[in-house]
Scaffold this motif. Structure first.
Motif: not given
Length: 508
Positions: A347, A351, A361-362
């Motif tokens: 991540h 990101y 992502f998350l």
């Protein structure tokens, strides 16, 4: 909306009570028998510090929930009825700074004072050290705030002339304004329209920012190492586990060696105590103290290993079975932790380090979990933040024993002295600020428009003299680099059994 706010307040109160009770439980079970029914002030500081660090981590999910409380309101000013999260953030982190730089040092100086002195003299000595620390910190903070305590926001100056109200509206990517001659889009504006807007930040925000910088250095080092060693340490602990119970003759031989070491350490400690009374505390004295502390820690590890390899009593077989199950639990938790660690590192790269980000992502995972059930995404968000704090603590335990300028006080169930408790609580408090700042940046898409993002996202990253550390992702790059190096180290050497060091180790 009002019912949602009331529910949020009730949940916050209940969580605070639970956190307090859990920390009292940890204190009671981790404390050393020598500290039972005494050292009440250090114990109060420990419980308070642990509660503040845990609550500060949970405040970011609460901030997200608080933002959602007025999302569907139909009248203006609805958000004014929610929790004052910005004031709560500043209050918690000012308390955090006071505990780290003043209260905890005072409690440690008092606890480690000469036991032969009266209580008044110990308090006086601790106060002298604390006041000296306070004066130095106040001077440094005051000078820095007066000279560079400003934020520089980069803005675009946009302007246009008046125009007649049109009868039709035609907007597209090529025409984003009324007419064709107006400069109203920051995206398409010329570089000449970029300006710097300077303003002085508030002193509480500046204190939080500087504390975050100090914590970020520890976070980048300890967190980068810990994100890898936390799961891999559990997995390789299972690989290096004792495979079978030793014989009684082997046990007697090892116990005899450990008994000799214990006697030698007792003599060395008594000698150092006499030397301390004679006020001859030079460099050699401090070096000898550290050597004795290191030998004592190794002795405790050897005793624990010997007890695992030769369980005694009527329930010896049950004890061995629990030992085996404990190592199996470490394996399972290590595998789950490895998945979370890989997700964290991925991540950060996807990101934060790649510009523009390849994917939220998350952030998207948390939003989808919220769609399934309102608090599911918030709970997952809180778990990832807590895991990062655990990684920092694990990294400190691994590196601290090998750093010259830091003496780590390991936490042991039923054998942790108050000075060790206070040291670790200070480390957790200092790192928790950086964990929150890092999480608010890593999950900016999910935690947008929150009070935490206003403090840590806008003010901190625009602070004069500091903003370049965040502009060029210095801490994130160091975090990922150390995580990668630790993964490689564990893959190459982590499976090997730790070799004994020193004269009084378990024989091989």
């Amino acid at each position: 909306m009002g019912d949602f706010n009331l529910a949020l307040v009730i949940v916050a109160i209940v969580v605070c009570v639970i956190v307090f009770l859990v920390n009292v439980y940890l204190l009671v079970n981790y404390q050393h028998p020598d500290d039972v029914n005494q050292a009440y002030f250090p114990k109060f500081v420990v419980v308070l510090g642990l509660s503040v660090s845990a609550i500060s981590i949970l405040m970011l999910p609460a901030d997200v929930a608080n933002r959602q409380a007025c999302r569907h309101a139909i009248y203006n000013g609805a958000c004014n009825l929610t929790l004052p999260m910005k004031d709560l953030w500043l209050a918690v982190y000012i308390l955090d700074a006071l505990l780290v730089f003043f209260v905890i040092p005072f409690a440690m100086f008092y606890y480690e004072g000469d036991q032969d002195k009266s209580v008044g003299k110990r308090i006086k000595s601790a106060l002298c050290w604390m006041v000296t620390t306070a004066i130095v910190c106040a001077l440094v903070l005051g000078i820095l705030y007066g000279i560079i305590g400003k934020v520089d926001f980069t803005v675009r100056h946009l302007s246009s002339s008046t125009s007649s109200f049109p009868s039709t509206w035609e907007f597209n990517s090529g025409q984003q304004c009324i007419g064709n001659t107006h400069q109203c889009s920051a995206y398409s504006a010329s570089p000449a329209s970029e300006k710097t807007w300077t303003m002085r930040t508030t002193f509480p925000e500046y204190v939080v920012a500087l504390a975050t910088i100090v914590g970020s250095v520890l976070f980048a080092i300890f967190g980068g190492v810990g994100i890898a060693c936390l799961p891999l340490g559990l997995i390789f602990s299972f690989i290096r586990r004792p495979k079978a119970v030793i014989t009684r003759s082997q046990y007697i031989k090892e116990a005899t060696e450990l008994g000799k070491k214990a006697k030698d350490l007792k003599k060395a400690a008594e000698s150092l105590h006499q030397e301390e009374k004679s006020a001859s505390k030079g460099r050699k004295f401090r070096k000898n103290v550290k050597s004795v502390e290191k030998e004592l820690l190794q002795l405790e590890e050897d005793v624990k290993l010997l007890e695992e390899m030769y369980p005694q009593g009527e329930k010896a077989e049950a004890t061995w079975a629990l030992t085996v199950l404990g190592y199996l639990a470490k394996l399972v938790l290590g595998i789950l932790g490895l998945i979370v660690s890989v997700a964290w590192v991925a991540h950060i790269i996807i990101y934060l380090l790649v510009d523009p980000p390849l994917s939220p992502f998350l952030n998207v995972v948390f939003i989808k979990l919220d769609d399934i059930w309102g608090l599911l995404g918030t709970a997952a968000f809180a778990f990832f933040c807590f895991y990062l704090l655990l990684a920092v603590i694990a990294g400190a335990m691994v590196l601290g024993l090998r750093l010259v300028f830091i003496t780590i006080h390991p936490m042991k169930w039923g054998a942790t002295l108050m000075n060790s408790f206070l040291f670790n609580v200070g480390l957790i408090l200092l790192s928790s600020i950086s964990v929150i700042q890092f999480c608010s940046t890593a999950f900016a898409y999910y935690a947008q428009a929150t009070a935490a993002q206003e403090i840590f996202g806008h003010t901190l990253e625009s602070l004069r003299g500091i903003k370049y550390l965040y502009k060029y992702n210095v801490f994130q790059i160091a975090f990922v680099a150390l995580a990668g190096l630790t993964f490689v180290y564990y893959a190459a050497f982590g499976w090997r059994r730790k070799k004994p060091s020193g004269r009084f180790q378990l024989s091989t």
